[in-house]
Write an enzyme that holds these catalytic residues in place. Structure first.
Site, PDB file in Angstrom:
ATOM      1  N   LYS A   1       0.374  -0.961  -0.131  1.00  0.00           N
ATOM      2  CA  LYS A   1      -0.480   0.146  -0.154  1.00  0.00           C
ATOM      3  C   LYS A   1       0.715   1.345   0.064  1.00  0.00           C
ATOM      4  O   LYS A   1       1.981   1.188   0.496  1.00  0.00           O
ATOM      5  CB  LYS A   1      -0.833  -0.079   1.739  1.00  0.00           C
ATOM      6  CG  LYS A   1      -1.735  -1.328   1.050  1.00  0.00           C
ATOM      7  CD  LYS A   1      -3.206  -1.006   0.146  1.00  0.00           C
ATOM      8  CE  LYS A   1      -4.195  -1.418   0.118  1.00  0.00           C
ATOM      9  NZ  LYS A   1      -5.558  -1.621  -0.410  1.00  0.00           N
TER      10      LYS A   1
ATOM     11  N   ASP B   1      -0.490  -0.836  -4.067  1.00  0.00           N
ATOM     12  CA  ASP B   1      -2.090  -0.396  -4.556  1.00  0.00           C
ATOM     13  C   ASP B   1      -2.008   1.562  -4.113  1.00  0.00           C
ATOM     14  O   ASP B   1      -1.567   1.930  -3.009  1.00  0.00           O
ATOM     15  CB  ASP B   1      -2.443  -0.877  -3.800  1.00  0.00           C
ATOM     16  CG  ASP B   1      -4.278  -0.947  -3.925  1.00  0.00           C
ATOM     17  OD1 ASP B   1      -4.741   0.432  -4.823  1.00  0.00           O
ATOM     18  OD2 ASP B   1      -5.435  -1.633  -2.958  1.00  0.00           O
TER      19      ASP B   1
ATOM     20  N   GLU C   1      -1.921  -0.780  -9.010  1.00  0.00           N
ATOM     21  CA  GLU C   1      -3.436  -0.139  -8.853  1.00  0.00           C
ATOM     22  C   GLU C   1      -4.293   1.008  -8.306  1.00  0.00           C
ATOM     23  O   GLU C   1      -3.550   1.597  -7.892  1.00  0.00           O
ATOM     24  CB  GLU C   1      -3.609  -1.657  -7.812  1.00  0.00           C
ATOM     25  CG  GLU C   1      -5.024  -2.149  -7.389  1.00  0.00           C
ATOM     26  CD  GLU C   1      -5.509  -3.274  -6.087  1.00  0.00           C
ATOM     27  OE1 GLU C   1      -7.134  -3.025  -6.261  1.00  0.00           O
ATOM     28  OE2 GLU C   1      -4.036  -4.150  -6.033  1.00  0.00           O
TER      29      GLU C   1
ATOM     30  N   ASP D   1      -9.240  -0.558 -10.113  1.00  0.00           N
ATOM     31  CA  ASP D   1      -9.922  -1.705  -8.667  1.00  0.00           C
ATOM     32  C   ASP D   1     -11.154  -0.122  -8.652  1.00  0.00           C
ATOM     33  O   ASP D   1     -12.715  -0.685  -8.738  1.00  0.00           O
ATOM     34  CB  ASP D   1      -8.881  -1.384  -7.676  1.00  0.00           C
ATOM     35  CG  ASP D   1      -9.458  -2.013  -7.044  1.00  0.00           C
ATOM     36  OD1 ASP D   1     -11.432  -2.763  -6.551  1.00  0.00           O
ATOM     37  OD2 ASP D   1      -9.378  -1.925  -5.651  1.00  0.00           O
TER      38      ASP D   1
ATOM     39  N   LYS E   1     -13.762  -7.047  -7.879  1.00  0.00           N
ATOM     40  CA  LYS E   1     -14.411  -7.741  -6.344  1.00  0.00           C
ATOM     41  C   LYS E   1     -15.909  -7.814  -6.244  1.00  0.00           C
ATOM     42  O   LYS E   1     -16.693  -7.195  -6.470  1.00  0.00           O
ATOM     43  CB  LYS E   1     -13.663  -6.284  -5.432  1.00  0.00           C
ATOM     44  CG  LYS E   1     -12.346  -5.777  -5.583  1.00  0.00           C
ATOM     45  CD  LYS E   1     -11.881  -4.903  -4.174  1.00  0.00           C
ATOM     46  CE  LYS E   1     -10.624  -5.119  -3.824  1.00  0.00           C
ATOM     47  NZ  LYS E   1     -10.000  -4.329  -3.362  1.00  0.00           N
TER      48      LYS E   1
ATOM     49  N   LEU F   1     -11.774  -5.783   3.168  1.00  0.00           N
ATOM     50  CA  LEU F   1     -11.153  -6.441   4.531  1.00  0.00           C
ATOM     51  C   LEU F   1     -12.420  -7.228   5.091  1.00  0.00           C
ATOM     52  O   LEU F   1     -13.407  -6.519   5.450  1.00  0.00           O
ATOM     53  CB  LEU F   1     -11.238  -5.455   5.461  1.00  0.00           C
ATOM     54  CG  LEU F   1      -9.608  -5.202   5.981  1.00  0.00           C
ATOM     55  CD1 LEU F   1      -9.371  -4.133   6.839  1.00  0.00           C
ATOM     56  CD2 LEU F   1      -8.576  -5.834   6.391  1.00  0.00           C
TER      57      LEU F   1
END
Length: 366
Positions: free
Chosen positions: A162, A190, A218, A243, A267, A297
């Site tokens: 991240k 990301d 990402e 994303d 997702k 998460l």
């Protein structure tokens, strides 16, 4: 097999370490659980995380969407009208994709149980094992390097790092991680929409000039800035994965048609479940665009549903399903086996979920 009850609950699972991105910091998974009960005794399981900064879905909104809109649209109906059932979920209200995803996956779970087949085999059955990356939260460079070393010690050979908080530090962050793990570990990053297009190209090129060897980036720019993402895709030395820009099959199709990204992330919580995820995968097959399967998460039920899809489709070539291994406890019985990076799908009918550790789900009607 008819749906006789839609039962809702909540589950709380602490994380091993706080999860930090450019958008939020989280210390535990707090998800809504869905159970679809039937007149045969079969139960279909679903799950939805409240990820307000990405999907706009809060806990209250998920519960309200299912209880007041989606449940009335499916109660009393049979699994024999499956296409109409999944359509009713999507048409019950606009947006609210996480609530839709939870009910949609529970319907697929029931369909597999009805026909005594694992969902991944019903959808294509490409494989039974997949390998996931693991996320390294955004922190000071030395802390990220330490977390990366820990991940390698746990057996991971692909890290999703991240970035995006204080973008000027991002090159130093990646340099510290690369030095910590060596040259043979894959690094994907990301940005969670944190950069603008020109800033993204500059940072990514700096990373590559330093030999950091980034597999892909990402969502480098804001979700609505498709022109900006297209600019990064055309000018940066790192491939781009879309994303947050992908909430629907139409979104994915637009990105594929315009070349706004090299890859697309699927997702379930953003597209509304397996039904729409299959449409995205089909479009990707037509356009020859490889996909990653990702998660928010989430605890094991909803990630398990993503595992079923990942094991079904060869067009899904990248896996980011580390939600369960980021948790310090597993309260769900059955389903896929998460052995650090190695994930093995269940061969039980449906999605293989058998219930919960006693006392770990708080049912809303109790």
């Amino acid at each position: 097999m008819k749906i006789t009850q839609v039962k809702l609950g909540r589950i709380s699972t602490p994380l091993r370490v706080p999860f930090k991105t450019a958008l939020r910091t989280v210390s535990s998974v707090e998800d809504v659980i869905v159970e679809l009960h039937t007149d045969t005794g079969a139960v279909g399981y679903g799950e939805a995380p409240p990820t307000g900064v990405i999907t706009g879905d809060t806990t209250g909104a998920i519960i309200g969407a299912i209880r007041d809109h989606i449940a009335p649209a499916i109660l009393g109906r049979g699994l024999d009208e499956f296409e109409d059932l999944t359509a009713a979920v999507q048409k019950a209200l606009v947006h609210n994709t996480s609530a839709k995803a939870a009910v949609d996956m529970a319907l697929w779970d029931l369909l597999g149980q009805k026909y005594s087949a694992p969902v991944y085999r019903m959808l294509g059955g490409a494989r039974s094992n997949i390998v996931t990356d693991i996320t390294i939260s955004v922190n000071p460079p030395e802390e990220m390097a330490r977390d990366a070393r820990t991940a390698i010690q746990r057996g991971y050979d692909c890290l999703k790092v991240k970035v995006g908080i204080d973008p000027e530090l991002d090159v130093a962050r990646l340099a510290a991680v690369r030095e910590a793990v060596g040259k043979d570990v894959k690094l994907r990053i990301d940005a969670n929409q944190a950069w603008n297009a020109k800033q993204a190209v500059r940072i990514l090129d700096q990373m590559q000039e330093k030999g950091l060897d980034i597999e892909f980036v990402e969502q480098p720019v804001p979700a609505a800035d498709l022109e900006g993402m297209q600019y990064v895709t055309r000018h940066a030395s790192v491939p781009v994965l879309a994303d947050e820009s992908v909430f629907s099959p139409a979104d994915a199709l637009r990105i594929m048609q315009t070349g706004a990204a090299d890859f697309v992330n699927i997702k379930l919580m953003k597209c509304g479940g397996i039904t729409n995820a299959l449409r995205i995968a089909s479009a990707a097959e037509v356009y020859g665009v490889e996909c990653m399967i990702g998660c928010m998460l989430e605890a094991k039920i909803s990630v398990n549903a993503a595992v079923e899809l990942a094991c079904a489709k060869k067009i899904i070539t990248k896996v980011d399903l580390d939600g369960p291994v980021l948790c310090s406890e597993d309260h769900i019985l059955g389903g896929a086996v998460f052995n650090e990076k190695n994930i093995t799908v269940s061969d039980a009918p449906g999605m293989g979920i058998q219930g919960f550790v006693p006392g770990k789900v708080t049912y809303l009607d109790d």
